[in-house]
Write an enzyme that holds these catalytic residues in place. Sequence first.
Site, PDB file in Angstrom:
ATOM      1  N   VAL A  28       0.840  -1.206   0.000  1.00 16.80           N
ATOM      2  CA  VAL A  28       0.000   0.000   0.000  1.00 16.80           C
ATOM      3  C   VAL A  28       0.874   1.254   0.000  1.00 16.80           C
ATOM      4  O   VAL A  28       0.749   2.126  -0.865  1.00 16.80           O
ATOM      5  CB  VAL A  28      -0.949  -0.022   1.227  1.00 16.80           C
ATOM      6  CG1 VAL A  28      -1.674   1.311   1.371  1.00 16.80           C
ATOM      7  CG2 VAL A  28      -1.946  -1.163   1.103  1.00 16.80           C
ATOM      8  N   PHE A  79      -8.035  -0.014  -1.013  1.00 16.31           N
ATOM      9  CA  PHE A  79      -8.698  -1.203  -1.580  1.00 16.31           C
ATOM     10  C   PHE A  79      -7.864  -1.913  -2.645  1.00 16.31           C
ATOM     11  O   PHE A  79      -8.384  -2.746  -3.379  1.00 16.31           O
ATOM     12  CB  PHE A  79     -10.062  -0.807  -2.174  1.00 16.31           C
ATOM     13  CG  PHE A  79     -10.978  -0.156  -1.172  1.00 16.31           C
ATOM     14  CD1 PHE A  79     -11.625  -0.924  -0.207  1.00 16.31           C
ATOM     15  CD2 PHE A  79     -11.154   1.213  -1.146  1.00 16.31           C
ATOM     16  CE1 PHE A  79     -12.447  -0.338   0.743  1.00 16.31           C
ATOM     17  CE2 PHE A  79     -11.971   1.818  -0.196  1.00 16.31           C
ATOM     18  CZ  PHE A  79     -12.614   1.040   0.752  1.00 16.31           C
ATOM     19  N   LEU A  80      -6.568  -1.573  -2.759  1.00 15.48           N
ATOM     20  CA  LEU A  80      -5.790  -2.197  -3.846  1.00 15.48           C
ATOM     21  C   LEU A  80      -5.542  -3.683  -3.597  1.00 15.48           C
ATOM     22  O   LEU A  80      -5.531  -4.142  -2.462  1.00 15.48           O
ATOM     23  CB  LEU A  80      -4.474  -1.458  -4.087  1.00 15.48           C
ATOM     24  CG  LEU A  80      -3.381  -1.400  -3.021  1.00 15.48           C
ATOM     25  CD1 LEU A  80      -2.638  -2.704  -2.878  1.00 15.48           C
ATOM     26  CD2 LEU A  80      -2.398  -0.309  -3.404  1.00 15.48           C
ATOM     27  N   CYS A 123      -4.754 -10.422   3.652  1.00 12.77           N
ATOM     28  CA  CYS A 123      -5.900  -9.549   3.956  1.00 12.77           C
ATOM     29  C   CYS A 123      -7.169 -10.299   4.347  1.00 12.77           C
ATOM     30  O   CYS A 123      -7.609 -10.205   5.493  1.00 12.77           O
ATOM     31  CB  CYS A 123      -6.172  -8.652   2.765  1.00 12.77           C
ATOM     32  SG  CYS A 123      -4.725  -7.710   2.300  1.00 12.77           S
ATOM     33  N   LYS A 133     -13.933  -0.670   5.092  1.00 11.23           N
ATOM     34  CA  LYS A 133     -12.854  -1.546   4.614  1.00 11.23           C
ATOM     35  C   LYS A 133     -13.167  -3.016   4.951  1.00 11.23           C
ATOM     36  O   LYS A 133     -13.027  -3.913   4.121  1.00 11.23           O
ATOM     37  CB  LYS A 133     -11.540  -1.108   5.274  1.00 11.23           C
ATOM     38  CG  LYS A 133     -10.395  -2.049   5.091  1.00 11.23           C
ATOM     39  CD  LYS A 133      -9.920  -2.071   3.665  1.00 11.23           C
ATOM     40  CE  LYS A 133      -8.916  -3.176   3.474  1.00 11.23           C
ATOM     41  NZ  LYS A 133      -8.327  -3.178   2.172  1.00 11.23           N
TER      42      LYS A 133
HETATM   43  C1  UGA Z   1      -7.809  -8.105  -1.170  1.00 15.58           C
HETATM   44  C2  UGA Z   1      -8.914  -7.218  -1.773  1.00 15.58           C
HETATM   45  O1  UGA Z   1      -9.320  -7.727  -3.038  1.00 15.58           O
HETATM   46  C3  UGA Z   1      -8.422  -5.778  -1.936  1.00 15.58           C
HETATM   47  O2  UGA Z   1      -9.494  -4.964  -2.393  1.00 15.58           O
HETATM   48  C4  UGA Z   1      -7.931  -5.277  -0.570  1.00 15.58           C
HETATM   49  O3  UGA Z   1      -7.425  -3.945  -0.654  1.00 15.58           O
HETATM   50  C5  UGA Z   1      -6.834  -6.188  -0.060  1.00 15.58           C
HETATM   51  O4  UGA Z   1      -7.363  -7.528   0.062  1.00 15.58           O
HETATM   52  C6  UGA Z   1      -6.408  -5.683   1.300  1.00 15.58           C
HETATM   53  O5  UGA Z   1      -7.236  -5.657   2.221  1.00 15.58           O
HETATM   54  O6  UGA Z   1      -5.272  -5.193   1.424  1.00 15.58           O
HETATM   55  P1  UGA Z   1      -5.633  -9.332  -2.134  1.00 15.58           P
HETATM   56  O7  UGA Z   1      -5.519  -9.985  -0.808  1.00 15.58           O
HETATM   57  O8  UGA Z   1      -4.428  -8.721  -2.749  1.00 15.58           O
HETATM   58  O9  UGA Z   1      -6.737  -8.158  -2.109  1.00 15.58           O
HETATM   59  O10 UGA Z   1      -6.124 -10.440  -3.160  1.00 15.58           O
HETATM   60  P2  UGA Z   1      -7.455 -10.800  -3.971  1.00 15.58           P
HETATM   61  O11 UGA Z   1      -7.217 -10.591  -5.409  1.00 15.58           O
HETATM   62  O12 UGA Z   1      -8.633 -10.170  -3.392  1.00 15.58           O
HETATM   63  O13 UGA Z   1      -7.507 -12.372  -3.708  1.00 15.58           O
HETATM   64  C7  UGA Z   1      -7.652 -12.905  -2.400  1.00 15.58           C
HETATM   65  C8  UGA Z   1      -7.782 -14.396  -2.452  1.00 15.58           C
HETATM   66  O14 UGA Z   1      -9.044 -14.764  -2.991  1.00 15.58           O
HETATM   67  C9  UGA Z   1      -6.744 -15.104  -3.317  1.00 15.58           C
HETATM   68  O15 UGA Z   1      -6.318 -16.269  -2.630  1.00 15.58           O
HETATM   69  C10 UGA Z   1      -7.489 -15.449  -4.582  1.00 15.58           C
HETATM   70  O16 UGA Z   1      -6.970 -16.575  -5.249  1.00 15.58           O
HETATM   71  C11 UGA Z   1      -8.879 -15.717  -4.022  1.00 15.58           C
HETATM   72  N1  UGA Z   1      -9.958 -15.537  -5.013  1.00 15.58           N
HETATM   73  C12 UGA Z   1     -10.222 -14.315  -5.526  1.00 15.58           C
HETATM   74  C13 UGA Z   1     -10.718 -16.645  -5.399  1.00 15.58           C
HETATM   75  O17 UGA Z   1     -10.504 -17.785  -4.938  1.00 15.58           O
HETATM   76  N2  UGA Z   1     -11.737 -16.444  -6.293  1.00 15.58           N
HETATM   77  C14 UGA Z   1     -12.023 -15.226  -6.813  1.00 15.58           C
HETATM   78  O18 UGA Z   1     -12.982 -15.147  -7.624  1.00 15.58           O
HETATM   79  C15 UGA Z   1     -11.243 -14.143  -6.431  1.00 15.58           C
END
Ligand code: UGA
Length: 438
Positions: free
Chosen positions: A13, A158-159, A270, A213
């Site tokens: 972030v 929210f990134l 997260c 958040k």
């Molecule tokens: C997440 C949120 O998406 C961000 O908006 C937020 O800012 C961030 O947490 C945070 O709080 O800092 P992130 O942890 O980087 O982001 O990753 P995501 O892309 O959200 O994926 C999280 C997990 O969910 C991964 O293990 C991914 O493989 C899984 N996932 C995601 C699924 O199994 N299916 C999906 O359709 C989407």
Amino acid sequence: MQYKVSVIGLGFVGLSLSSFLASKDIHVIGVDYDKVKISKIISSIPPFYEPKLEYLLKTALKKSFELTDKITSQVVESDFIFICVGTPMKNNGSINLKYIKSSILELGEKLSKSKSKPIIVIKSTVVPNTSEDLVKPLLESLELKESKNFELLSNPEFLREGFAIEDTLNPHAIVIGGKNTLISEKLKKLYLRVYPKYKNFVLTNNSTAELIKYANNSFLATKISFINSIANICQKIPGTNIDDISKAIGLDPRISSQFLKAGPGYGGSCFPKDIQALISFSKNLGYVPQLLTAVHKTNDLQKDVILDIIENNLKTLKNKSIVIFGLAFKENTDDIRESVSIKLIKSLLEKNCKITVSDPKAIENTKKIFGDKISYSSNPINSIPGSDCIVILTPWRDYSLISQSQFLKMKNPLIIDTRRMLNITNKKINYISLGIGK
Ligand code: UGA
């Protein structure tokens, strides 16, 4: 106005934000107590893998981006000081605010020797009331007064990892929480400098911003646990296909198509921590959030669903050679925090399996956990010959490019694909896709 901004904490972030602001000609001071990290950043080397970060960082360093490993008097003289330190999880699931406390105290001590009045912006994910019940009292304990010596805003981020720069460049919302609208408007003005014509501002109070958040992350986690539950039902009905179901329900605008990809369960730094922190926070207030508890439990159990599939197909796990494709909690990152792959490897080792792992980015981080207890293969193809089972956990594109003939080099080809990435037509390969009933 020539803004001066400081960013404390240069993780995903903080480093994305500071590089972006500096690239937009804002004078930025980046602070992180980790000296190694600072020296890497000064040399334009991102301290973690994140697509497009290196380019943005280089642009920022050519402009006005200073770096320091402590909070200096120049930091305190900034118009805005963004707090972007980590808020990890304690063993009981509640939030650990030690880095917030230490950075605020260090900042407060410098501030008490200065005449400046910065706007302190809490960007770290913190449970509701943290600004009011922790940050403000800490600063007051140093004889500093809100409105006189500092202002306090909450501005959650929210990134996503892997898309940190893309999301920093195109935020879906900018939430600003504060008790004085004039102060919130000042931060809005800074953002309008770097995002001209931006519209999706939500101005509210601090605790609502803090809770937004958690609501955001919890809702996304709920979608994932929901679709994983449906995928597990599909697994039991021959011919059903979870991707067709996701596609169809995602076309309903009330549902939307994102975060409906079934898989091994969510990981990362997260979702797992934030859901547990919100459950714990809510329980302390006297409300047990049953839905969130179920979301968390469903996610925890998804690893066992995969383990069952492996066990049912191999009959016994003892001495079986299992190859894990993908260690990072998702693609485009080297981050293995709360990765289901790591949890699954631990369970398989307990059952005396021989494990070989492959990942384009996360092998070094995984070595820190397992050392020589498992084998590592930088090229996934080299890990295939003679193995009993391949489990695909992270959807790296490389895996979909492996030809079927390579898989025929396995003992009795068995592939368990939790992300449904391959197109296997050869009948000699037992290809099991999570969420596709067989
Ligand atoms: C997440 C949120 O998406 C961000 O908006 C937020 O800012 C961030 O947490 C945070 O709080 O800092 P992130 O942890 O980087 O982001 O990753 P995501 O892309 O959200 O994926 C999280 C997990 O969910 C991964 O293990 C991914 O493989 C899984 N996932 C995601 C699924 O199994 N299916 C999906 O359709 C989407």
